[in-house]
Design a protein around this motif. Structure first.
Motif, PDB file in Angstrom:
ATOM      1  N   MET A  60       0.855  -1.193   0.000  1.00 50.43           N
ATOM      2  CA  MET A  60       0.000   0.000   0.000  1.00 50.43           C
ATOM      3  C   MET A  60       0.887   1.238   0.000  1.00 50.43           C
ATOM      4  N   GLY A  61       0.662   2.154  -0.935  1.00 49.11           N
ATOM      5  CA  GLY A  61       1.448   3.368  -1.020  1.00 49.11           C
ATOM      6  C   GLY A  61       1.106   4.352   0.089  1.00 49.11           C
ATOM      7  N   LYS A  62       1.910   5.391   0.195  1.00 41.44           N
ATOM      8  CA  LYS A  62       1.679   6.407   1.221  1.00 41.44           C
ATOM      9  C   LYS A  62       0.460   7.254   0.892  1.00 41.44           C
ATOM     10  N   PHE A  63       0.207   7.453  -0.423  1.00 38.16           N
ATOM     11  CA  PHE A  63      -0.894   8.303  -0.851  1.00 38.16           C
ATOM     12  C   PHE A  63      -1.965   7.470  -1.545  1.00 38.16           C
ATOM     13  N   ILE A  64      -3.188   7.980  -1.529  1.00 39.42           N
ATOM     14  CA  ILE A  64      -4.305   7.258  -2.136  1.00 39.42           C
ATOM     15  C   ILE A  64      -4.147   7.192  -3.650  1.00 39.42           C
ATOM     16  N   ASN A  65      -4.813   6.217  -4.216  1.00 34.32           N
ATOM     17  CA  ASN A  65      -4.850   6.087  -5.672  1.00 34.32           C
ATOM     18  C   ASN A  65      -6.018   6.937  -6.188  1.00 34.32           C
ATOM     19  N   PRO A  66      -5.728   8.013  -6.939  1.00 29.56           N
ATOM     20  CA  PRO A  66      -6.815   8.899  -7.378  1.00 29.56           C
ATOM     21  C   PRO A  66      -7.696   8.294  -8.459  1.00 29.56           C
ATOM     22  N   PHE A  67      -7.293   7.130  -9.010  1.00 27.06           N
ATOM     23  CA  PHE A  67      -8.117   6.492 -10.032  1.00 27.06           C
ATOM     24  C   PHE A  67      -9.259   5.682  -9.421  1.00 27.06           C
ATOM     25  N   THR A  68      -9.221   5.477  -8.117  1.00 31.08           N
ATOM     26  CA  THR A  68     -10.339   4.813  -7.455  1.00 31.08           C
ATOM     27  C   THR A  68     -11.462   5.815  -7.239  1.00 31.08           C
ATOM     28  N   ASP A  69     -12.670   5.308  -7.115  1.00 28.99           N
ATOM     29  CA  ASP A  69     -13.828   6.186  -6.920  1.00 28.99           C
ATOM     30  C   ASP A  69     -13.678   6.993  -5.632  1.00 28.99           C
ATOM     31  N   ILE A  70     -13.271   6.327  -4.541  1.00 31.31           N
ATOM     32  CA  ILE A  70     -13.121   7.003  -3.257  1.00 31.31           C
ATOM     33  C   ILE A  70     -11.983   8.013  -3.313  1.00 31.31           C
ATOM     34  N   GLY A  71     -10.856   7.625  -3.902  1.00 31.17           N
ATOM     35  CA  GLY A  71      -9.702   8.511  -3.970  1.00 31.17           C
ATOM     36  C   GLY A  71      -9.975   9.769  -4.776  1.00 31.17           C
ATOM     37  N   PHE A  72     -10.620   9.619  -5.927  1.00 29.64           N
ATOM     38  CA  PHE A  72     -10.899  10.769  -6.789  1.00 29.64           C
ATOM     39  C   PHE A  72     -11.831  11.752  -6.103  1.00 29.64           C
ATOM     40  N   LYS A  73     -12.867  11.220  -5.440  1.00 25.62           N
ATOM     41  CA  LYS A  73     -13.833  12.106  -4.783  1.00 25.62           C
ATOM     42  C   LYS A  73     -13.249  12.727  -3.507  1.00 25.62           C
ATOM     43  N   ARG A  74     -12.294  12.054  -2.876  1.00 26.62           N
ATOM     44  CA  ARG A  74     -11.653  12.646  -1.703  1.00 26.62           C
ATOM     45  C   ARG A  74     -10.821  13.860  -2.125  1.00 26.62           C
ATOM     46  N   ILE A  75     -10.177  13.778  -3.261  1.00 25.23           N
ATOM     47  CA  ILE A  75      -9.326  14.877  -3.729  1.00 25.23           C
ATOM     48  C   ILE A  75     -10.147  16.039  -4.268  1.00 25.23           C
ATOM     49  N   PHE A  76     -11.224  15.748  -4.991  1.00 27.06           N
ATOM     50  CA  PHE A  76     -11.949  16.796  -5.697  1.00 27.06           C
ATOM     51  C   PHE A  76     -13.416  16.966  -5.285  1.00 27.06           C
ATOM     52  N   GLY A  77     -13.994  15.998  -4.591  1.00 26.34           N
ATOM     53  CA  GLY A  77     -15.437  16.026  -4.396  1.00 26.34           C
ATOM     54  C   GLY A  77     -15.931  16.261  -2.991  1.00 26.34           C
ATOM     55  N   GLN A  78     -15.061  16.701  -2.074  1.00 27.21           N
ATOM     56  CA  GLN A  78     -15.472  16.947  -0.696  1.00 27.21           C
ATOM     57  C   GLN A  78     -15.386  18.449  -0.393  1.00 27.21           C
ATOM     58  N   GLU A  79     -16.179  18.879   0.579  1.00 26.38           N
ATOM     59  CA  GLU A  79     -16.170  20.307   0.925  1.00 26.38           C
ATOM     60  C   GLU A  79     -14.783  20.749   1.381  1.00 26.38           C
ATOM     61  N   PHE A  80     -14.081  19.885   2.140  1.00 22.19           N
ATOM     62  CA  PHE A  80     -12.759  20.268   2.638  1.00 22.19           C
ATOM     63  C   PHE A  80     -11.711  20.306   1.529  1.00 22.19           C
ATOM     64  N   SER A  81     -11.994  19.659   0.404  1.00 24.29           N
ATOM     65  CA  SER A  81     -11.034  19.653  -0.702  1.00 24.29           C
ATOM     66  C   SER A  81     -11.442  20.594  -1.833  1.00 24.29           C
ATOM     67  N   LYS A  82     -12.460  21.413  -1.617  1.00 24.52           N
ATOM     68  CA  LYS A  82     -12.945  22.319  -2.661  1.00 24.52           C
ATOM     69  C   LYS A  82     -11.853  23.260  -3.178  1.00 24.52           C
ATOM     70  N   PRO A  83     -10.964  23.793  -2.310  1.00 25.47           N
ATOM     71  CA  PRO A  83      -9.887  24.649  -2.840  1.00 25.47           C
ATOM     72  C   PRO A  83      -8.993  23.929  -3.849  1.00 25.47           C
ATOM     73  N   LEU A  84      -8.834  22.611  -3.704  1.00 27.62           N
ATOM     74  CA  LEU A  84      -8.037  21.860  -4.660  1.00 27.62           C
ATOM     75  C   LEU A  84      -8.728  21.812  -6.024  1.00 27.62           C
ATOM     76  N   LEU A  85     -10.023  21.562  -6.009  1.00 29.88           N
ATOM     77  CA  LEU A  85     -10.790  21.536  -7.250  1.00 29.88           C
ATOM     78  C   LEU A  85     -10.757  22.898  -7.920  1.00 29.88           C
ATOM     79  N   LEU A  86     -10.912  23.943  -7.140  1.00 29.38           N
ATOM     80  CA  LEU A  86     -10.893  25.301  -7.676  1.00 29.38           C
ATOM     81  C   LEU A  86      -9.551  25.605  -8.330  1.00 29.38           C
ATOM     82  N   ASP A  87      -8.473  25.238  -7.666  1.00 34.80           N
ATOM     83  CA  ASP A  87      -7.138  25.482  -8.221  1.00 34.80           C
ATOM     84  C   ASP A  87      -6.919  24.688  -9.501  1.00 34.80           C
ATOM     85  N   PHE A  88      -7.309  23.420  -9.489  1.00 36.20           N
ATOM     86  CA  PHE A  88      -7.131  22.600 -10.685  1.00 36.20           C
ATOM     87  C   PHE A  88      -7.903  23.174 -11.870  1.00 36.20           C
ATOM     88  N   LEU A  89      -9.174  23.528 -11.661  1.00 34.55           N
ATOM     89  CA  LEU A  89     -10.000  24.037 -12.756  1.00 34.55           C
ATOM     90  C   LEU A  89      -9.465  25.360 -13.287  1.00 34.55           C
TER      91      LEU A  89
END
Length: 301
Positions: A1-30
């Motif tokens: 198991m790696g240190k960081f989540i796999n963003p290709f998984t459904d849970i990993g992708f939504k944790r990075i971009f789809g949660q209220e606490f991660s909204k600044p990340l989505l904003l920056d990416f877009l």
């Protein structure tokens, strides 16, 4: 198991971009994705499952669905394996968001807000060779923009081959990190960039709660099983297609056998995965997304 989540998984992708606490990340990416085209100052995360408009309406379910401060809607999707009519599917999703803006009554004047769809693909799209493909409504004769209310952006991750030192801007750095995250021991640029530092904090597997970790481990297993089955189906299909092709003739048989073998082999593997996921109690929607099968095919298992 790696240190960081796999963003290709459904849970990993939504944790990075789809949660209220991660909204600044989505904003920056877009904003890096759309740099030079527009700048978004704020986002509202919307329910990724859209309410039905009528009885029998099969509503779309998105990975991430949000609205900008000026009313534009943005759909962000991660797709790990190719599916029949993938381009048409994304067009349908975006069109659904346009249609649902319609207001009941006589006064509505078709004042639409723009809809953006951003699709990460972890595979090569048929007919597309570039990492990034931008699609809009243009005048075919002049090449000029006809209407700015529909934008489709496809990001083919296998086409992105840059190393960390080769990345020229934050958009390329985002893509590098997403593509390689689950193999890294630290995220590059985190020390110099507050956004990547926040991403490092959110993406650490150890930062998850026990319940989140259980769901992530399950999602990672589904991702790996799906990917292995897909790759196995391709190999089985190639073998079956070659054998059938040789029997039918060197030229015509090889072409027809390869195509038929790939399709049948992929279908058989998808059905096997669906049976397994169904036995584990996954929802019909999750099974459809993981396998690419239709609702009817899954219900008939």
């Amino acid at each position: 198991m790696g240190k960081f989540i796999n963003p290709f998984t459904d849970i990993g992708f939504k944790r990075i971009f789809g949660q209220e606490f991660s909204k600044p990340l989505l904003l920056d990416f877009l904003n890096n994705l759309l740099k030079g085209e527009r700048h978004i100052t704020d986002l509202q995360l919307l329910d990724k499952e859209q309410a039905a408009d009528y009885d029998g309406d099969r509503s779309p379910i998105y990975d991430v669905y949000c609205k900008t401060d000026t009313g534009e809607e943005i759909i962000v999707e991660m797709q790990n394996r190719n599916q029949p009519h993938f381009k048409e599917r994304t067009l349908y999703y975006a069109s659904e968001s346009i249609v649902r803006q319609g207001e009941r009554g006589m006064a509505w004047d078709y004042g639409l807000k723009a809809v953006y769809l951003v699709a990460f693909t972890n595979f090569w799209m048929e007919g597309e060779q570039a990492f990034r493909t931008d699609v809009g409504l243009t005048n075919l004769k002049t090449g000029e923009l006809f209407c700015d209310k529909l934008r489709l952006i496809y990001l083919q991750l296998p086409c992105f081959e840059k190393e960390a030192d080769d990345c020229q801007d934050d958009f390329e750095r985002w893509i590098y990190v997403l593509k390689n995250m689950d193999t890294l021991n630290r995220l590059p640029w985190a020390a110099q960039n507050a956004v990547f530092r926040r991403l490092e904090e959110i993406a650490e597997v150890s930062a998850m709660t026990r319940d989140e970790r259980i769901k992530y481990d399950h999602a990672l297993k589904v991702y790996r099983d799906t990917l292995n089955a897909y790759n196995g189906a391709v190999q089985d299909g190639l073998q079956q297609g070659l054998e059938q092709g040789l029997e039918q003739g060197l030229e015509q048989g090889r072409a027809e056998g390869l195509e038929q073998g790939l399709q049948q082999g992929e279908l058989n593997k998808a059905l096997d995965i669906a049976r397994s996921l169904k036995s584990m109690g996954l929802s019909l929607t999750d099974i459809e997304k993981a396998t690419g099968l239709t609702e009817e095919q899954i219900e008939n298992l």
